[in-house]
Design a protein around this motif. Sequence first.
Motif, short mmCIF file in Angstrom:
data_model
loop_
_atom_site.label_atom_id
_atom_site.label_comp_id
_atom_site.label_asym_id
_atom_site.label_seq_id
_atom_site.Cartn_x
_atom_site.Cartn_y
_atom_site.Cartn_z
N SER A 1 -8.00 4.78 -0.10
CA SER A 1 -8.50 3.82 1.08
C SER A 1 -8.09 4.13 2.31
O SER A 1 -6.71 4.33 2.67
N ARG B 1 0.76 -1.11 -0.03
CA ARG B 1 -0.03 -0.11 0.06
C ARG B 1 0.88 1.17 -0.10
O ARG B 1 2.27 1.24 0.55
N ASN B 2 0.37 2.24 -0.61
CA ASN B 2 1.14 3.39 -0.64
C ASN B 2 0.51 4.41 0.50
O ASN B 2 -0.33 5.28 0.24
N THR C 1 -9.44 11.46 -3.68
CA THR C 1 -8.17 11.37 -4.11
C THR C 1 -7.23 11.82 -3.43
O THR C 1 -7.18 12.96 -3.06
N ASP D 1 -4.20 5.04 2.03
CA ASP D 1 -3.50 4.70 1.16
C ASP D 1 -3.95 5.41 -0.21
O ASP D 1 -5.13 5.26 -0.66
N ILE E 1 -2.81 4.96 -3.08
CA ILE E 1 -2.92 3.83 -4.15
C ILE E 1 -2.00 4.49 -5.29
O ILE E 1 -0.75 4.71 -5.17
N ASP E 2 -2.43 4.71 -6.44
CA ASP E 2 -1.75 5.19 -7.47
C ASP E 2 -2.10 6.79 -7.86
O ASP E 2 -1.71 7.34 -8.63
N TYR E 3 -2.42 7.42 -6.69
CA TYR E 3 -3.01 9.08 -6.81
C TYR E 3 -3.91 9.36 -7.63
O TYR E 3 -4.04 10.51 -7.84
N VAL E 4 -4.42 8.37 -8.40
CA VAL E 4 -5.51 8.85 -9.50
C VAL E 4 -6.61 8.08 -9.32
O VAL E 4 -7.36 7.71 -10.12
N GLN E 5 -6.92 7.54 -7.90
CA GLN E 5 -8.27 7.15 -7.70
C GLN E 5 -8.54 7.32 -6.21
O GLN E 5 -7.59 7.95 -5.48
N ARG E 6 -9.92 7.10 -6.06
CA ARG E 6 -9.96 7.31 -4.31
C ARG E 6 -9.27 6.62 -3.52
O ARG E 6 -9.13 5.33 -3.67
#
Lengths: 652, 345
Positions: free
Chosen positions: B319, B292-293, B337, B310, B312-317
Amino acid sequence: MFRYRLGSLIALLIGYGAHAQVVVDTLTLPEHEVTASRRSSFAAGTKVQVVDSATMLRYRSSNLGELLANESPVFVKSYGLGSLATTAFRGGSASHTAILWNGFNIGSPMNGQIDLSLIPVHAVGRVELQYGGASTLWGSGAVGGTIHLTNEPGFSRGTQVESGVSMGSFGDRREHVLARWSNARWSGTVGLFQAAAANDLHFRNTALIDAPWQRQRNASFQQAGLITDGHYRINAQQRISLRYWYQESDRQIPATLTEASSTARQVDRSHRISAEWQRLGKRTTAQVRTAYFDEALTWHAFAADAGSFSTASSSITEGELAFSISSAHTIDVGVHNTWSTARAQAYRTAHEQVRTAAFIAYRFNPNSRSRTTLSARQEQVSGTLIPFTWSLGSDYQLSNGVTAKANVAHVYRIPTLNDRYWSPGGNPDLLPENGYSGEVGIAFRSPKEEGRVTLTGEVTVFTRSIHDWIIWLPGPAYWSPQNVMQVWSRGIESHGSVQMRVRDAMVRLDGMTNYVLSTNEVAKSTNDASVGKQLIYVPRYSGNAGLSLVRRHFTSRIGAHYTGYRYTSTDHSEFLEPFVLVDASISCQVIRRSSFTIRAMAQAFNVFAEEYQAVRSRPMPGRSFQVGITVAFDRPFTPKTGPHEYRRPQRP
Amino acid sequence: MNAHRSIILLLLLGQLLFVGCRKDGPERPEDPIANTVSNGVFITNEGNFQWGNAKVSFYDIATATVVEDLYEPANGVGLGDVCQSMRLFNGKAYVVVNNSGKVVVVDQRTFVASATITGFVSPRHFLPVGNDKAYVSDLAANHISVVDLTTNTITGSIACPGWTEEMVLVNGSVFVTNESRSQLYVIDAMTDAMVDSIPVSRGGNSIVEDVEGKLWLACSGGGGTLPALYRIDAETRTVEHMFTFPNGSDNPWRLDINSDRDTLYFLNGDVFRMSVAAIALPTAAFVPADGRNFYGVGVEPTTGILYVSDAIDYVQRGSIARYAPNGSLLNTFLAGTVPGEFVFP
């Protein structure tokens, strides 16, 4: 033979873009036969779209990004009028489109992309879109599609001088002058151009309460360039060519809808020079070509700062030999070398990359109805072999005017210098992206007969799967590119046209639809919700339709372009609304003498003032206009010593 | 010719079919009605630079429901570009919207904006230093802005070279972390003047005060300085202890403290937990990242439950995971985001 002659005739006409004769013939789509090119000879089974001369004429005062956005299925990710514009071709990323200038890939070695807003349409004689994977022919990056920009020479045509000026909304003004001279042996062109705009467009800021009207600030740009070429026919078979293209651009970068202000500025400068020798024999064709590109970019985040500066150079050399074993079998072998180097503040030191490749292509055309090509390429990047790639394609004429096409190709893209050396984060251990693409299609063209309705149509289904797709992902301390994504792109494209003569006018209706699914197939990390979802900034649906009318010296067209939803978050929680843009244009030959033509044109863009965004939070222009006038002078070539014509032999 | 005609007809039909066959359109879920009066947590979501998709979410602890965005439903337009941080003060929320160069003042309950403070270059954090005065740090301005909270205007500035980040007020002194200089600045909140600076590692990003009145500072290092956690005596303005991280790639940030002010939490890839009485850095992670980020941490005041985001990829909601003090996972939910900060009322 007929196809060949027609093809070269049209290539000839297109080469003279604004030449008086073109308009008369505008509504016939050109045949896809040009001079010695791997594209036309060794890419059987691929879909090719040639931007017709009428369209080239209409976009003469525009940039390539604007042309492709409206006239092709390529989605152009435009940051605004005159701002950065990159491509998404068949669901690929910007670096999955190879853009070739006279056969040389002009993508930046730093990021593998090129800013389409920096390519003026009038600097290019011919624009051709080759769909699908063609890495074996064009190397790294020819994954989603390849865009060919060519300037073909014309011989024995005398002197032509063309000068055009245009003015448009938002303080837009452009001037160009183009002079061509040729006799049977020599051909030369010199073109000078400049363009400037304040780009102070008026837009409704939907990100602010009550959506106030605002004027865009810090958005002006100016661009100037020189494009020149010279060709010499050594004898009936051999030719040498030199080309040079210089361009500079200085533009301000406006604020987004939600930024308070911006003083950012970007300055680009590029030199592109190429030399080429070719021998077109009866059975063999030999070509040697070399190019040197030098580009520099200075980015000022604030007007006052010193700016961050980067430079990149590439030297590309290619040798190619095609020979016919018999009338049915032709083989093409070649070697390719690209040396590139780049220096950026984020690289710490200059980095270079040497790529060497050998390619071979074989064409089998047992009869006039079918054509099959098989090609392969082995490339080595800085001493490391990358995957061997191959391609197989076939065209088959089912009946008169109906052709079936199919091809399958192994495609790849090597990591860019930024991917490898950006500091921090650059990953020198990245693998090339690679995968397979395939398509089948059927094309129809009714025979051209005077006074009849002419119909064309083509439907293509494609699929492509890319592994080791490179994406920059966050790490503990910084972002770093990794080979993690796996992307499956597939879709259906269709286009068609109906053309008929109504009394003394020619009417043409054309349309295009595209359906593209391009989905990420593996989770990038534990909580990644993007699996199975469409990539961001890839519209699932797009299409256009147009109606053209030509009557005597008068041409008009109205066109509409639809772009569907684009997601802007990988889990589809955020998206941009679809939009329809309608453009209209008229042009007229005001004066037409045998040696002198004046043409006037007027265009309206986004007639219904659609409010839309191609990139999130970047305002796009509402209704805008452009008027222009072109003066062309033509003195045909008259041979002094009888009919001494060099006829170009047909390709093996 | 008949065959040709039918082929053309098929092609044209085909074109129509592809346009008409599938409904193109994203899901547009309805957000539940926000109940910000209840026990919950505000989550600031940066969004993406220049995309203007910053949001403030609210998580209702009792019902475990999330409202992804409080601002747009209340005000009709989006919050702006990059929501960096938020501070609750006197019944209002001061939302720092970095790349829009503004601090939006909203009612803490309704989230309706009452004022927008503008004139910043690249604002980062907001710190009230009196009943009607606040400081705002800035990435690029080379100064701290002084804001009058009655007029909601900038009334002055305090020269502070470099990228100023988090601030803390202790006994009338404001300690200002600095991302780009190896200094911890000290400002007198009465005179609005810089009175001291404490040499520390570069990359100072977060600072908290513990139960003993000691300051804890996280620095990510760089420029020849080491990543480190500092314990600083606020009275004498001296470094009491420097906890150095072993690798240059270590990046301690998002330092936070529980409501009893005796347990520290910070991110260094994983989430680490550390007592203020500890004499060494923790070696084992409290919550391992496991792919996880991790981007933000927060501690629920009464329960000590840990919130970790988290991106994630910075381009989605993003978590959000909630962990009990014993380290067991309680539940997860989605925010906006790039969720960065947790703000507990």
